[in-house]
Design an enzyme around this catalytic site. Structure first.
Site, mmCIF file in Angstrom:
data_model
loop_
_atom_site.group_PDB
_atom_site.id
_atom_site.type_symbol
_atom_site.label_atom_id
_atom_site.label_comp_id
_atom_site.label_asym_id
_atom_site.label_seq_id
_atom_site.Cartn_x
_atom_site.Cartn_y
_atom_site.Cartn_z
ATOM 1 N N THR A 1 12.440 -6.989 -10.578
ATOM 2 C CA THR A 1 11.994 -8.360 -10.813
ATOM 3 C C THR A 1 10.722 -8.655 -10.007
ATOM 4 O OG1 THR A 1 14.264 -9.021 -11.190
ATOM 5 C CG2 THR A 1 12.721 -10.785 -10.600
ATOM 6 N N GLY B 1 0.813 -1.214 0.000
ATOM 7 C CA GLY B 1 0.000 0.000 0.000
ATOM 8 C C GLY B 1 0.847 1.266 0.000
ATOM 9 N N THR B 2 1.895 1.271 0.783
ATOM 10 C CA THR B 2 2.729 2.480 0.887
ATOM 11 C C THR B 2 3.331 2.824 -0.469
ATOM 12 O OG1 THR B 2 3.221 1.963 3.184
ATOM 13 C CG2 THR B 2 4.741 3.463 2.060
ATOM 14 N N CYS C 1 0.837 1.829 12.950
ATOM 15 C CA CYS C 1 2.074 2.586 12.757
ATOM 16 C C CYS C 1 2.268 3.583 13.892
ATOM 17 C CB CYS C 1 2.022 3.343 11.431
ATOM 18 S SG CYS C 1 1.021 2.537 10.208
ATOM 19 N N GLN D 1 -8.300 -0.455 2.860
ATOM 20 C CA GLN D 1 -9.207 -1.019 3.872
ATOM 21 C C GLN D 1 -10.562 -1.414 3.295
ATOM 22 O OE1 GLN D 1 -8.278 -1.981 6.745
ATOM 23 N NE2 GLN D 1 -6.332 -0.912 7.019
ATOM 24 N N SER E 1 -3.470 -3.409 -0.819
ATOM 25 C CA SER E 1 -2.324 -4.095 -0.217
ATOM 26 C C SER E 1 -2.678 -5.543 0.114
ATOM 27 C CB SER E 1 -1.955 -3.340 1.062
ATOM 28 O OG SER E 1 -0.988 -4.042 1.787
ATOM 29 N N GLY E 2 -1.747 -6.457 -0.145
ATOM 30 C CA GLY E 2 -2.006 -7.879 0.070
ATOM 31 C C GLY E 2 -2.305 -8.249 1.513
ATOM 32 N N HIS E 3 -1.535 -7.671 2.451
ATOM 33 C CA HIS E 3 -1.642 -8.187 3.818
ATOM 34 C C HIS E 3 -2.854 -7.671 4.584
ATOM 35 C CE1 HIS E 3 0.082 -4.851 6.448
ATOM 36 N NE2 HIS E 3 0.389 -4.401 5.246
HETATM 37 N N1 PLP Z 1 -3.139 2.824 3.442
HETATM 38 C C1 PLP Z 1 -3.952 2.398 4.433
HETATM 39 C C2 PLP Z 1 -5.338 2.950 4.528
HETATM 40 C C3 PLP Z 1 -3.491 1.439 5.341
HETATM 41 O O1 PLP Z 1 -4.306 1.017 6.321
HETATM 42 C C4 PLP Z 1 -2.165 0.955 5.225
HETATM 43 C C5 PLP Z 1 -1.627 0.015 6.231
HETATM 44 O O2 PLP Z 1 -1.914 0.127 7.411
HETATM 45 C C6 PLP Z 1 -1.375 1.418 4.162
HETATM 46 C C7 PLP Z 1 -1.897 2.362 3.291
HETATM 47 C C8 PLP Z 1 0.017 0.918 3.955
HETATM 48 O O3 PLP Z 1 -0.005 -0.354 3.368
HETATM 49 P P1 PLP Z 1 1.276 -1.323 3.458
HETATM 50 O O4 PLP Z 1 1.379 -1.774 4.874
HETATM 51 O O5 PLP Z 1 0.984 -2.438 2.515
HETATM 52 O O6 PLP Z 1 2.453 -0.519 3.014
#
Ligand code: PLP
Length: 399
Positions: free
Chosen positions: A243, A71-72, A332, A181, A205-207
């Site tokens: 890659t 996601g980041t 975070c 989310q 994001s996968g996780h």
């Molecule tokens: N955006 C949102 C709304 C999130 O909740 C998160 C993770 O907490 C992220 C971005 C970041 O995703 P990633 O952990 O895959 O970098």
């Protein structure tokens, strides 16, 4: 002790089917998807199958799916891809975002500000909603991008994305949404004539959807020009060099397939019912407690509650000792004394924001776990409040 995991917005468990799908790609199928030999072709075919499954989940085109590390990175690629000097040719550009975004967007916006991009941060209502009128008022002639999250990671509040994206398009700006989310929780339709047709860029994001950490997607609508952030090979149609992370891409594809299936079952309704049972159980047992974002549409798994007269940090630790994993604010931020920027943006006092806890259920959460949590949490809150000088003492009993 059977631990109860109520922190699915921080990360979800990996589903066994996802793990099994990935397993061969760590060992026997280790080819590089760019190699032309059989090993490489096997990996390429797995990557492309996964891309097709993900495109189906989003009702987008295969060519619109860009694999990233999560996601980041997807958020950064969306913002820098549209607003870096390479894309704006040094012309003054304007970005609109909100005060409640994840730091992946907020800090990227701050970094862009240092390069000369003008940024407007629109405020939210006390329910945590962005008003379409506020977006309209913020638009300028040079607004290039609007970035508004689909659902907030702390409160689960869902924004009126269709309406907001339409406003951005009417003004000639591109629209990005962080849907980390939401993906796998709500049906998404990004097809050219679908409800999300005005969304140009979408992050997930996968996780957060039962796939591994370190893999994600940026959906980039056809014809949107995006400057790459990383310079290297021509992977991902020159939008993301490096890659491909084949095993994790396969895992994400499997998770997308399972999510598509789950969305057509009773699963979403049952998850909402479980979350509502949890909230009613807490609110009926504990006084001076409430829901942050109450009255706004919220994703089915998230419950952000305040327990006045205590510190969330202390409650997180107390619950951890009793076998329940939850989070105060976003993951975070845990460990930081600062109250959540999301809750303070909604107008909560710093004390109430510091007394707020996020409970987030997963597709694997059971009713037994919720009922067990409903026994443990009221007792933990009562104990902490007794220790709090702000909590009123019961009148001494006269006999
Ligand atoms: N955006 C949102 C709304 C999130 O909740 C998160 C993770 O907490 C992220 C971005 C970041 O995703 P990633 O952990 O895959 O970098």
């Amino acid at each position: 002790m059977h631990r109860i995991y109520l922190d699915a917005n921080a990360t979800t468990p990996l589903l066994p089917e996802v793990f099994e799908a990935m397993r061969p790609y760590w060992m026997e199928h280790y080819g590089n998807a760019s190699s032309i030999h059989q090993h490489g072709q096997h990996a390429r075919s797995a990557v492309e199958q996964s891309r097709a499954t993900i495109a189906r989940l989003l009702r987008g085109l295969n060519s619109e799916i860009v694999f990233t590390s999560g996601g980041t990175e997807s958020d950064n690629l969306a913002l820098f891809g549209v607003l870096s000097p390479e894309s704006t040719h040094g012309e003054p550009a304007h970005l609109i975002t909100t005060t409640i975004e994840h730091h992946a967007v907020l800090h990227a916006a701050e970094a862009l500000e240092k390069t000369g991009v003008e940024v407007t941060y629109i405020p939210v209502t006390p329910k945590g909603l962005i008003e379409p009128a506020a977006l309209k008022a913020a638009i300028r002639a040079n607004t290039k991008l609007v970035s508004i999250m689909y659902a907030n990671n702390e409160t689960g509040v869902i924004q009126p994305i269709h309406e907001l994206a339409a406003i951005a398009h009417q003004a000639g700006a591109l629209f990005h949404t962080d849907a980390v989310q939401v993906t796998g929780k709500l049906p998404l339709d990004l097809s050219a004539d679908g409800p999300l047709k005005n969304v140009d860029l979408l992050t997930f994001s996968g996780h957060k959807m039962y796939a591994p950490k370190g893999i994600g997607v940026l959906f980039v609508r056809r014809n949107v020009r995006l400057a790459p952030m990383m310079h290297g090979g021509t992977h991902e149609r020159q939008r993301r060099a490096g890659t491909e992370n084949v095993a994790c891409i396969v895992g994400l594809g499997k998770a997308a397939q399972l999510a598509s299936e789950w969305l057509t079952t009773e699963g979403p309704t049952q998850l909402t019912a479980l979350r509502d049972r949890f909230e009613q159980g807490i609110l009926s047992q504990i006084e001076e407690t409430g829901i942050n974002g109450d009255g706004a549409p919220r994703v089915s798994n998230t419950s952000n509650l305040y327990f006045d007269h205590l510190e969330a940090e202390a409650l997180v630790i107390a619950l951890d000792l009793k076998g329940i994993s939850v989070s105060g604010g976003s993951a975070c931020q845990s460990g930081a004394a600062e109250p959540s920027h999301v809750l303070t943006a909604m107008g909560l006092t710093p004390a109430r924001a510091r007394a707020s806890i996020r409970f987030s259920l997963s597709r694997l959460t059971t009713q037994e776990e919720i009922d067990e949590a409903l026994k443990i949490i009221p007792a933990a809150v009562a104990r902490l409040r007794e220790l709090s000088p702000a909590w009123r003492r019961p009148e001494p009993q006269t006999v």
